[in-house]
Design an enzyme around this catalytic site. Sequence first.
Site: not given
Length: 246
Positions: A141, A155
Amino acid sequence: MTSLNGKVALVTGGGRGIGAAIALRLAAEGAEVALTYERDADSAATVARRIEAAGRRALVLAADSADPRAVRAAVDGTVAELGRLDILVNNAAVFLVGQVDELGAEEVDRTLAVNVRAPYLAAQAAARHLGEGGRIISIGSNVARRAPFPGLALYSMSKTALVGLTKGLGRELGPRGITVNLVNPGPTDTDSNPADGPNAGAIAGLTALGRYAAPAEIAAVVAHLAGPDAGYLTGAVVDVDGGFAI
């Protein structure tokens, strides 16, 4: 496009979004494709039908990536049904957002189980089957590079761990001719993060290009890494983020 003729790929979380685009692109390049899903069986079945319509075999596997047995079974099931494994794409992930005093041990355990442990276990299982020219590609990501908003610590931590996994496995598996790489997508237009969503304008504005990616743009980079032209590229982190991390 036939650069992957004769190859078999497994894409975790391949029923929707970026994973579905990757599964379809690998099939378009000639690969037979297995894909896992956790909940949305209908979407996974639709992807499989599109793969088969392109003349390739498809295999749909129900697997919760938080379950180590399911992760290993998906790899072994792909080999049992499709005859081999050449490409593993670790795409399945959970996205739990909350500030550090809001997320407890349950959310931490779930995030690390799916986003970190599952890619490691899938790679471990796949390494028993991959031969010369094998590929392991993980989907990270852009927030592993830059956390622009509060609530991303958990995350971001989980996706940053994939950098270490990629470099460590790249060194370990390189002598066997297996490459290991990481793709960090930027904001991408999917059902869970639509380009016309309420915060999309602000998010797109953080990129140099000022827009969201199409899932196919991420899939194109994965297909290149999976193909023969990327045989000398390993341990790399490829940001496909529209300049988000600049």
